[in-house]
Design a protein around this motif. Structure first.
Motif, PDB file in Angstrom:
ATOM      1  N   PHE A 222       0.888  -1.142  -0.022  1.00  0.00           N
ATOM      2  CA  PHE A 222       0.040   0.079  -0.018  1.00  0.00           C
ATOM      3  C   PHE A 222       0.844   1.102   0.102  1.00  0.00           C
ATOM      4  O   PHE A 222       0.454   2.270  -0.780  1.00  0.00           O
ATOM      5  N   LEU A 223       1.875   1.393   0.944  1.00  0.00           N
ATOM      6  CA  LEU A 223       2.542   2.578   1.074  1.00  0.00           C
ATOM      7  C   LEU A 223       3.537   2.649  -0.396  1.00  0.00           C
ATOM      8  O   LEU A 223       3.640   3.800  -0.691  1.00  0.00           O
TER       9      LEU A 223
ATOM     10  N   ARG B 172       1.666   6.947  -6.569  1.00  0.00           N
ATOM     11  CA  ARG B 172       0.683   7.859  -7.117  1.00  0.00           C
ATOM     12  C   ARG B 172       0.436   9.142  -6.255  1.00  0.00           C
ATOM     13  O   ARG B 172      -0.554   9.787  -6.513  1.00  0.00           O
ATOM     14  N   ARG B 173       1.431   9.619  -5.666  1.00  0.00           N
ATOM     15  CA  ARG B 173       1.629  10.820  -4.776  1.00  0.00           C
ATOM     16  C   ARG B 173       1.019  11.894  -5.537  1.00  0.00           C
ATOM     17  O   ARG B 173       0.195  12.751  -5.048  1.00  0.00           O
TER      18      ARG B 173
ATOM     19  N   ASN C 192      -2.935  16.018  -7.445  1.00  0.00           N
ATOM     20  CA  ASN C 192      -3.559  16.785  -8.508  1.00  0.00           C
ATOM     21  C   ASN C 192      -5.067  16.635  -8.641  1.00  0.00           C
ATOM     22  O   ASN C 192      -5.966  17.587  -8.903  1.00  0.00           O
ATOM     23  N   LEU C 193      -5.433  15.279  -8.255  1.00  0.00           N
ATOM     24  CA  LEU C 193      -6.937  15.145  -8.357  1.00  0.00           C
ATOM     25  C   LEU C 193      -7.657  15.584  -7.179  1.00  0.00           C
ATOM     26  O   LEU C 193      -8.861  15.695  -7.240  1.00  0.00           O
ATOM     27  N   GLY C 194      -6.766  15.658  -6.220  1.00  0.00           N
ATOM     28  CA  GLY C 194      -7.537  15.726  -4.541  1.00  0.00           C
ATOM     29  C   GLY C 194      -8.264  14.883  -4.125  1.00  0.00           C
ATOM     30  O   GLY C 194      -9.266  15.088  -3.355  1.00  0.00           O
TER      31      GLY C 194
ATOM     32  N   VAL D 293      -6.660   7.668  -4.651  1.00  0.00           N
ATOM     33  CA  VAL D 293      -6.691   6.679  -5.893  1.00  0.00           C
ATOM     34  C   VAL D 293      -6.360   5.203  -5.526  1.00  0.00           C
ATOM     35  O   VAL D 293      -6.192   4.353  -6.541  1.00  0.00           O
ATOM     36  N   VAL D 294      -5.698   5.186  -4.256  1.00  0.00           N
ATOM     37  CA  VAL D 294      -5.251   3.877  -3.996  1.00  0.00           C
ATOM     38  C   VAL D 294      -5.777   3.419  -2.849  1.00  0.00           C
ATOM     39  O   VAL D 294      -6.281   3.957  -1.846  1.00  0.00           O
TER      40      VAL D 294
END
Ligand SMILES: Nc1ncnc2c1ncn2[C@@H]1O[C@H](COP(=O)(O)OP(=O)(O)OP(=O)(O)O)[C@@H](O)[C@H]1O
Ligand SMILES: [Mg+2]
Length: 380
Positions: free
Chosen positions: A249-250, A256-257, A262-264, A267-268
């Motif tokens: 997970f980490l 995807r940081r 950007n998406l706010g 997503v993970v």
């Protein structure tokens, strides 16, 4: 297990009705919009504390009333239990077991187990991934009531992490301040901890369900088709080890940081899981005719029945909402043989004549009209 009675008070279109179940099969007959599905929904609510038709309690309370109550007596191998849910148009619900108020939902869950099968279940094949996640979650909640709590915790973390990511996105400064970065790191760890619990449980239940469903599917399709159920978690894991899964997970969160900021939004995590249903190496959604998709859903439902029975040690209830008429005689028979007299079954229909004599002979038959339930009197 055996549902002895069900009492609906100001629930949906019912004013006040109590049903005593006196056969292993109950057929509920009625025209459209009379209250058949509402009755099954009440049982579903007792089994899962959820309705697949609404997430708002106020929809469940009869129009014009403020409070609804659904209660039931269920007989299990260890004895009888009275279960009740009080729902309000506004405010929290109250759940009781043998008249004792329960603080935690998970203490309520598990007393009644049920598998529901309705024409809406075709969405399991055709619908969005969300439908399949809810289905797996619903099954898990019944097998391990603590999962309701695990899922709730995960969703809390997700909500708060999303709020923080949104805040970061809307900030002028880039990169975000050290304080915000530190806050986000805390939520990353929470997401990994709670997310890995969800993922691991979903993986385990699907691993157990898949071979049972496959075997039913082969039987129903006459050995011509091979069904695969594949869990496609958003965070892939190579083994069922809590630390390894959290680590995965980490790592994915790191990858995807930028996208997340950007998406706010997050997503993970398991809120992006998928369950792939595959027939003869092709996604069932694009493969199947309606009949083939029905076969698949029937196999899934029969597998749920069997898995719950295996894990709980008692056969769950089966709720068939208007689906029998949609199955061809071959599939009807498969279902009939699978159920036999082992599973208490409540079946709704608009047409009593669509039933085989075999079903009718051993069944209790009730009619529903505008929220009133009566024993069926045949026209002679
Ligand atoms: N909160 C509520 N208060 C009063 N009536 C309600 C409420 N919610 C739903 N109803 C009514 O319940 C009826 C629908 O009942 P239900 O879905 O059980 O029908 P059904 O007998 O299963 O019909 P069908 O054969 O079409 O599936 C509708 O008439 C609807 O208006
Ligand atoms: Mg209905």
């Amino acid at each position: 297990m055996y549902l002895k009675s069900l009492h609906l008070n100001r629930f949906r279109n019912y004013r006040d009705r109590e049903v005593q179940f006196d056969a292993q099969k109950t057929i509920v007959v009625g025209n459209n919009a009379q209250g058949k599905s509402n009755l099954l929904e009440a049982v579903e609510l007792l089994a899962t504390l959820k309705s697949h038709r609404t997430s708002r309690d106020r929809d469940l309370v009869r129009d014009g009333d403020e409070i609804a109550r659904v209660s039931a007596t269920v007989k299990r191998s260890y004895g009888e239990t009275d279960m009740a849910i009080t729902l309000r148009k506004q405010g929290r619900r109250v759940v009781t077991r043998n008249s004792e108020n329960l603080r935690r939902q998970m203490d309520f869950l598990g007393a009644i187990n049920a598998v529901q099968f309705s024409s809406l279940d075709l969405d399991l094949v055709r619908g969005s991934p969300d439908t399949r996640r809810s289905w797996v979650d619903g099954l898990l909640i019944q097998l391990e009531p603590v999962y309701a709590y695990i899922l709730q915790q995960y969703n809390n973390v997700l909500r708060q992490r999303n709020a923080l990511l949104k805040k970061i996105r809307n900030l002028e400064e880039n990169p975000p301040s050290r304080e915000l970065t530190a806050q986000l790191a805390l939520w990353d760890a929470q997401l990994a901890a709670h997310g890995s619990r969800v993922t691991r449980r979903r993986a385990r239940v699907l691993e157990r369900l898949a071979p049972i469903a496959q075997s039913w599917h082969q039987q129903i399709s006459g050995e011509t088709e091979v069904l695969e159920i594949k869990y496609a978690p958003n965070v892939a894991r190579s083994q069922d080890d809590p630390e390894q899964v959290q680590q995965a997970f980490l790592e994915k969160i790191q990858q995807r940081r930028v996208a997340e900021q950007n998406l706010g939004t997050t997503v993970v995590g398991p809120h992006r899981d998928e369950v792939d249903l595959i027939i003869n190496h092709t996604p069932a959604r694009s493969y199947g005719s309606q009949g083939q998709q029905r076969t698949l859903v029937l196999a899934l439902k029969l597998a749920e029945l069997k898995l719950i029975e295996e894990v709980i040690g008692e056969p769950p209830l089966l709720l068939l909402d208007d689906v029998l008429a949609e199955l061809d005689p071959n599939r009807q028979n498969q279902l009939l043989e699978a159920i036999q007299d082992r599973f208490q079954t409540i079946i709704t229909t608009t047409h009593i004549h669509s039933f085989d004599d075999q079903w009718l002979q051993n069944s209790q038959i009730l009619t529903v009209e505008a929220g009133e339930i009566h024993p069926f009197v045949p026209n002679i």
